[in-house]
Design an enzyme around this catalytic site. Structure first.
Site, PDB file in Angstrom:
ATOM      1  N   HIS A 182       0.833  -1.219  -0.039  1.00  0.00           N
ATOM      2  CA  HIS A 182      -0.194   0.009   0.084  1.00  0.00           C
ATOM      3  C   HIS A 182       0.851   1.179   0.022  1.00  0.00           C
ATOM      4  CE1 HIS A 182      -3.867  -2.135   1.691  1.00  0.00           C
ATOM      5  NE2 HIS A 182      -3.493  -2.475   0.489  1.00  0.00           N
ATOM      6  N   ASP A 188      -7.764  -6.681   9.413  1.00  0.00           N
ATOM      7  CA  ASP A 188      -8.809  -7.001   8.460  1.00  0.00           C
ATOM      8  C   ASP A 188     -10.091  -6.277   8.667  1.00  0.00           C
ATOM      9  OD1 ASP A 188      -9.519  -7.627   5.815  1.00  0.00           O
ATOM     10  OD2 ASP A 188      -9.709  -9.852   6.340  1.00  0.00           O
ATOM     11  N   LYS A 203      -7.865  -0.880   3.390  1.00  0.00           N
ATOM     12  CA  LYS A 203      -7.272  -1.080   4.562  1.00  0.00           C
ATOM     13  C   LYS A 203      -6.839  -2.363   4.756  1.00  0.00           C
ATOM     14  CE  LYS A 203     -10.109  -3.262   6.342  1.00  0.00           C
ATOM     15  NZ  LYS A 203     -10.425  -4.442   5.797  1.00  0.00           N
TER      16      LYS A 203
END
Length: 364
Positions: free
Chosen positions: A82, A185, A100
């Site tokens: 990311h 998660d 995310k």
């Protein structure tokens, strides 16, 4: 620094990643009136194979070229990738939508957040459960005082997709997904929803981690399958939640219940068309009916009552609000990199608490 604005007729997106999330992003981009100007995958072959389904105008082998082709870069790759992709896009002056968790550690998430602020770009994170109309209805009822002074919050986020030792995914590996898997998660979603609905922040946590399957596909596993979490908030609420990716039969069950001195409300993501309201004298089920909801909830109710909305609708609304932000508007409740940083700080506190088997303060 002046805000970077693109015209309404332009939302040319580069989607980096061709898996499930890349496909969800691509559909939402189309619904928002944008286009997938470029697509990049883990290999050129995978990107070319996915191009038609994602309606991509071009496939790129080079990240810089993909970024140059777009106004907005959607980062839908494994977590450890990311930061470099998002930072490259920000450095090029592009808006960014990053999956995310924002990063695998809080210092990196902070660096990403500061970079986006300095560049003046829109940078959002898909905490999309905020975009269920009945979540907005719950938030409006809390804000109006209908629930009273908040005293207790509890719930869970339960899945079963990693139930068996043979179930595997890149998220299981700490070097790709981060030290906390289940919390990073899905636990991050639960905590974000709690803070979004209540307007209150978790200040301290007491966490326990458990790994049900210590070996998967012939290798050792260090990331957790289960988290149990107690917490306290700035305004004096106490509460708890259970996070699990090994609860048989639970596919994607996010449950949030909030009690106040006047009433209780509960939202179940697997039954998103309703909000349960509990009272001392009677209970009620509020249906998603745009004619009878608070203004922000009604805005997100895209179809009439009785026509079910779900997860993809939430994602569509999130990308539409991201597009509005790139046009210079400021939609209420749009989750930004600051919210991704908040989740990273919560994760670090959870990890510290579990390691010491004691309470840990959450950085502000």
């Amino acid at each position: 620094m002046a805000h970077v604005t693109i015209t309404r007729r332009d939302y040319r997106a580069a989607v980096i990643g061709t898996g499930f999330m890349g496909r969800v992003h691509a559909r939402a981009i189309a619904v928002a009136g944008g286009s997938v100007a470029g697509l990049m995958g883990s290999s050129p072959e995978r990107a070319r194979a996915a191009a038609a389904d994602l309606r991509a105008e071009a496939v790129f082998d080079d990240l810089e070229a993909a970024i140059d082709a777009a106004d907005v870069v959607h980062v839908c790759v494994p977590n450890h990738l990311h930061a470099p992709i998002a930072l490259a896009a920000i450095a090029a002056g592009k808006h960014v939508v990053c999956e995310k968790p924002l990063a695998t550690d809080a210092p990196t998430a902070l660096a990403m957040t500061l970079a986006a602020e300095k560049a003046g770009v829109v940078a959002t994170v898909p905490f999309v459960y905020r975009f269920h109309p009945m979540v907005r209805e719950a938030r409006a009822r809390v804000a109006s005082g209908q629930i009273g002074r908040l005293t207790l919050a509890h719930g869970s986020y339960l899945q079963d997709w990693l139930l068996r030792p043979g179930d595997d995914n890149w998220r299981v590996d700490a070097d790709k997904g981060g030290a906390l898997r289940a919390f990073g998660d899905i636990g991050s979603h639960w905590c974000d929803l709690l803070e979004f609905v209540t307007g209150d922040r978790i200040t301290a946590v007491n966490a326990q981690l458990a790994t049900a399957n210590r070996r998967r596909s012939g290798r050792d596993v260090s990331t957790e399958d289960i988290v149990t979490l107690q917490f306290a908030t700035a305004a004096g609420m106490v509460g708890s939640t259970v996070i699990s990716q090994v609860s048989a039969g639970r596919k994607n069950r996010l449950l949030l219940e909030i009690s106040g001195t006047e009433s209780t409300l509960a939202f179940d993501q697997e039954r998103p068309e309703t909000l349960w309201i509990g009272g001392r004298d009677q209970n009620a089920i509020v249906m998603r009916d745009p004619d009878r909801l608070s203004p922000d909830a009604a805005r997100l109710a895209r179809v009439p009552a009785g026509h079910a909305q779900g997860y993809q609708d939430c994602f569509d609304a999130f990308v539409a609000d991201t597009r509005a932000a790139t046009d210079g508007d400021a939609p209420d409740g749009l989750p930004t990199f600051a919210d991704g940083l908040r989740a990273a700080n919560l994760a670090e506190a959870v990890f510290a608490s579990a390691r010491t088997r004691d309470w840990a303060e959450v950085p502000r």
